[in-house]
Design a protein around this motif. Sequence first.
Motif, PDB file in Angstrom:
ATOM      1  N   MET A   1       9.765  35.104 -71.582  1.00 21.16           N
ATOM      2  CA  MET A   1       9.622  34.735 -72.993  1.00 21.16           C
ATOM      3  C   MET A   1       8.149  34.839 -73.384  1.00 21.16           C
ATOM      4  O   MET A   1       7.277  34.361 -72.678  1.00 21.16           O
ATOM      5  CB  MET A   1      10.121  33.312 -73.228  1.00 21.16           C
ATOM      6  CG  MET A   1       9.985  32.843 -74.679  1.00 21.16           C
ATOM      7  SD  MET A   1      10.612  31.165 -74.896  1.00 21.16           S
ATOM      8  CE  MET A   1      12.353  31.445 -74.638  1.00 21.16           C
ATOM      9  N   ALA A   2       7.879  35.493 -74.511  1.00 23.95           N
ATOM     10  CA  ALA A   2       6.502  35.660 -74.978  1.00 23.95           C
ATOM     11  C   ALA A   2       5.924  34.317 -75.401  1.00 23.95           C
ATOM     12  O   ALA A   2       6.620  33.469 -75.970  1.00 23.95           O
ATOM     13  CB  ALA A   2       6.464  36.635 -76.141  1.00 23.95           C
ATOM     14  N   ALA A   3       4.649  34.127 -75.077  1.00 20.14           N
ATOM     15  CA  ALA A   3       3.974  32.893 -75.469  1.00 20.14           C
ATOM     16  C   ALA A   3       3.829  32.839 -76.979  1.00 20.14           C
ATOM     17  O   ALA A   3       3.676  33.870 -77.648  1.00 20.14           O
ATOM     18  CB  ALA A   3       2.610  32.820 -74.804  1.00 20.14           C
ATOM     19  N   ALA A   4       3.876  31.627 -77.533  1.00 19.47           N
ATOM     20  CA  ALA A   4       3.752  31.455 -78.978  1.00 19.47           C
ATOM     21  C   ALA A   4       2.342  31.817 -79.419  1.00 19.47           C
ATOM     22  O   ALA A   4       1.363  31.530 -78.735  1.00 19.47           O
ATOM     23  CB  ALA A   4       4.086  30.016 -79.354  1.00 19.47           C
ATOM     24  N   THR A   5       2.253  32.467 -80.563  1.00 20.62           N
ATOM     25  CA  THR A   5       0.951  32.859 -81.102  1.00 20.62           C
ATOM     26  C   THR A   5       0.877  32.516 -82.582  1.00 20.62           C
ATOM     27  O   THR A   5       1.887  32.221 -83.225  1.00 20.62           O
ATOM     28  CB  THR A   5       0.711  34.368 -80.933  1.00 20.62           C
ATOM     29  OG1 THR A   5       1.723  35.094 -81.656  1.00 20.62           O
ATOM     30  CG2 THR A   5       0.727  34.774 -79.467  1.00 20.62           C
ATOM     31  N   ARG A   6      -0.328  32.559 -83.103  1.00 19.64           N
ATOM     32  CA  ARG A   6      -0.550  32.488 -84.539  1.00 19.64           C
ATOM     33  C   ARG A   6      -1.379  33.711 -84.914  1.00 19.64           C
ATOM     34  O   ARG A   6      -2.066  34.294 -84.069  1.00 19.64           O
ATOM     35  CB  ARG A   6      -1.265  31.193 -84.940  1.00 19.64           C
ATOM     36  CG  ARG A   6      -2.683  31.039 -84.403  1.00 19.64           C
ATOM     37  CD  ARG A   6      -3.337  29.735 -84.899  1.00 19.64           C
ATOM     38  NE  ARG A   6      -4.746  29.643 -84.521  1.00 19.64           N
ATOM     39  CZ  ARG A   6      -5.195  29.012 -83.457  1.00 19.64           C
ATOM     40  NH1 ARG A   6      -4.343  28.391 -82.641  1.00 19.64           N
ATOM     41  NH2 ARG A   6      -6.497  28.988 -83.187  1.00 19.64           N
ATOM     42  N   ILE A   7      -1.317  34.106 -86.157  1.00 19.14           N
ATOM     43  CA  ILE A   7      -2.037  35.289 -86.631  1.00 19.14           C
ATOM     44  C   ILE A   7      -3.303  34.841 -87.356  1.00 19.14           C
ATOM     45  O   ILE A   7      -3.240  34.002 -88.256  1.00 19.14           O
ATOM     46  CB  ILE A   7      -1.172  36.153 -87.565  1.00 19.14           C
ATOM     47  CG1 ILE A   7       0.106  36.603 -86.844  1.00 19.14           C
ATOM     48  CG2 ILE A   7      -1.963  37.363 -88.053  1.00 19.14           C
ATOM     49  CD1 ILE A   7      -0.141  37.481 -85.641  1.00 19.14           C
ATOM     50  N   GLU A   8      -4.422  35.394 -86.923  1.00 15.83           N
ATOM     51  CA  GLU A   8      -5.680  35.155 -87.628  1.00 15.83           C
ATOM     52  C   GLU A   8      -6.254  36.502 -88.051  1.00 15.83           C
ATOM     53  O   GLU A   8      -5.889  37.563 -87.522  1.00 15.83           O
ATOM     54  CB  GLU A   8      -6.668  34.379 -86.741  1.00 15.83           C
ATOM     55  CG  GLU A   8      -6.224  32.946 -86.473  1.00 15.83           C
ATOM     56  CD  GLU A   8      -7.332  32.070 -85.888  1.00 15.83           C
ATOM     57  OE1 GLU A   8      -8.502  32.500 -85.938  1.00 15.83           O
ATOM     58  OE2 GLU A   8      -7.030  30.959 -85.410  1.00 15.83           O
ATOM     59  N   ASP A  20      -1.632  27.479 -79.074  1.00 20.05           N
ATOM     60  CA  ASP A  20      -2.202  26.204 -78.642  1.00 20.05           C
ATOM     61  C   ASP A  20      -3.711  26.267 -78.434  1.00 20.05           C
ATOM     62  O   ASP A  20      -4.326  25.274 -78.022  1.00 20.05           O
ATOM     63  CB  ASP A  20      -1.521  25.727 -77.363  1.00 20.05           C
ATOM     64  CG  ASP A  20      -1.696  26.705 -76.207  1.00 20.05           C
ATOM     65  OD1 ASP A  20      -2.178  27.832 -76.444  1.00 20.05           O
ATOM     66  OD2 ASP A  20      -1.346  26.349 -75.067  1.00 20.05           O
ATOM     67  N   ALA A  21      -4.322  27.417 -78.720  1.00 17.21           N
ATOM     68  CA  ALA A  21      -5.766  27.565 -78.504  1.00 17.21           C
ATOM     69  C   ALA A  21      -6.549  26.935 -79.646  1.00 17.21           C
ATOM     70  O   ALA A  21      -6.166  27.025 -80.809  1.00 17.21           O
ATOM     71  CB  ALA A  21      -6.129  29.038 -78.372  1.00 17.21           C
TER      72      ALA A  21
END
Length: 492
Positions: A1-8, A20-21
């Motif tokens: 499963m791909a780790a959760a990310t956010r777009i910046e 979570d960074a």
Amino acid sequence: MAAATRIEHDLLGDKEVPADAYYGVHTVRALENFSITGSTIAQFPDLIASLAAVKQAAAAANRDLGLLPSEIAEAIITACREIGAGRLHDQFVVDPIQGGAGTSTNMNANEVIANRALELLGHPRGRYEVIHPLDHVNLGQSTNDVYPTAVRLALVTSLRRLCASLEHLAGSFTAKAAQFSDVLKMGRTQLQDAVPMTLGQEFTTYAVMIEEDRRRLAEAGALLLECNLGGTAIGTRINGHPRYAELACANLAGISGEPVVSAGDLIEATQDCGAFVQLSGVLKRVAVKLSKTCNDLRLTSSGPTTGLGEINLPPVQAGSSIMPGKVNPVIPEVVNQVAFEVIGNDLTVTMAAEAGQLQLNAFEPVIAYSLLRSLTHLRAACDTLAVRCVPGITANRDHLHDGVHRSIGLVTALAPYIGYAASTSLARQARATGRLIKDLAAESGLLTTDQLDTILRPEALTGHQHVRAGLAPGRVPERHGPDDVPYRSVRP
């Protein structure tokens, strides 16, 4: 499963960032671009704490100048205090050696602080329309004043620790010198017998050298407390409030407890790496003298049966996988190796400082990396030597005593009384026959046994007799030596 990310988003476009960074897009770009040392700036907690202190000082100044809303400023200040206390250091992930004059390090700090401040206000990470890493955390700043200021402060902090370790090491040598104050030995020049001294005097010199270096380090550290904070890009204060530099420096002094002051010329201070070169040179001095001391310890403990064998270093581990019972001088050896590294780091600092061009030195990251490593490793080396080696050194007293009385070097003490030519003759006889200088001198009738006992007593041999001056060439004047042993007039 791909780790959760956010777009910046940055000027190059969109980028995925781990959800979570606490760091953001600029840090991710740096991670892709710079993988040089295999480590991160988090290995230098003093640098992270100093970055946080600079950002805290900036936020407080901008708040007081009415440039930053109080709620945002307080969130930033709280985040900085947490980082200064040791939190979130694992989020400082960029490589210490990086292009961009430290921009990646500054961006990493801005993003971590912004996202922690957002969290403190109840917002998710990445909501930069509320607290922006650049518009808010970096307000009135540039990498070019933030990074070198943080580096200087980190160096001062680390330097104080090294000075404490040097003081401890000097104390170890001083204690050992007192223990050896009555142990007579032969001093050597060019590895040949010279004149007698005590083992205590030999160990005292190590303590004195270390203490001298500690004072020189303190002087070099004082130069680091002048910073260019508030100069922004090149020292012209562009985009900064007229009172920002003054307030930010005052705040930084209060936060750090160090007497930080603003440089008289911020343009000059932005491009000048002279204080780094100065510190590096003194660190090289420390390394050279520590290494020389360790060379002496290894040499005088060599053998133990076929070398000099004057002292014994404490055995701390087996010395060989093939030679049973062998013990090596591993503690001095590791200090030697640290010294070699520091000397090499000094060349790196020198070349990097020289390579700066025009209004900025782009190579400050490798300067910071080299200096922080030198400070850290020297401190560890001093602590290791002070704890694991010096206290356990013992003297081979009988061996040293016999060496002094068998040495031809004793004849030097007789020269003021019988003249250089007669002394040379005695030395020649002693070398040819293997007999003792004292016995040959007594047989020659040049001095009585009582006179020889007085001249060759330990306190006279080790520097307590008065020094004669103003001798005429070719003639030793009639005068009295210690305990009224007459100096004889001798003509060539």
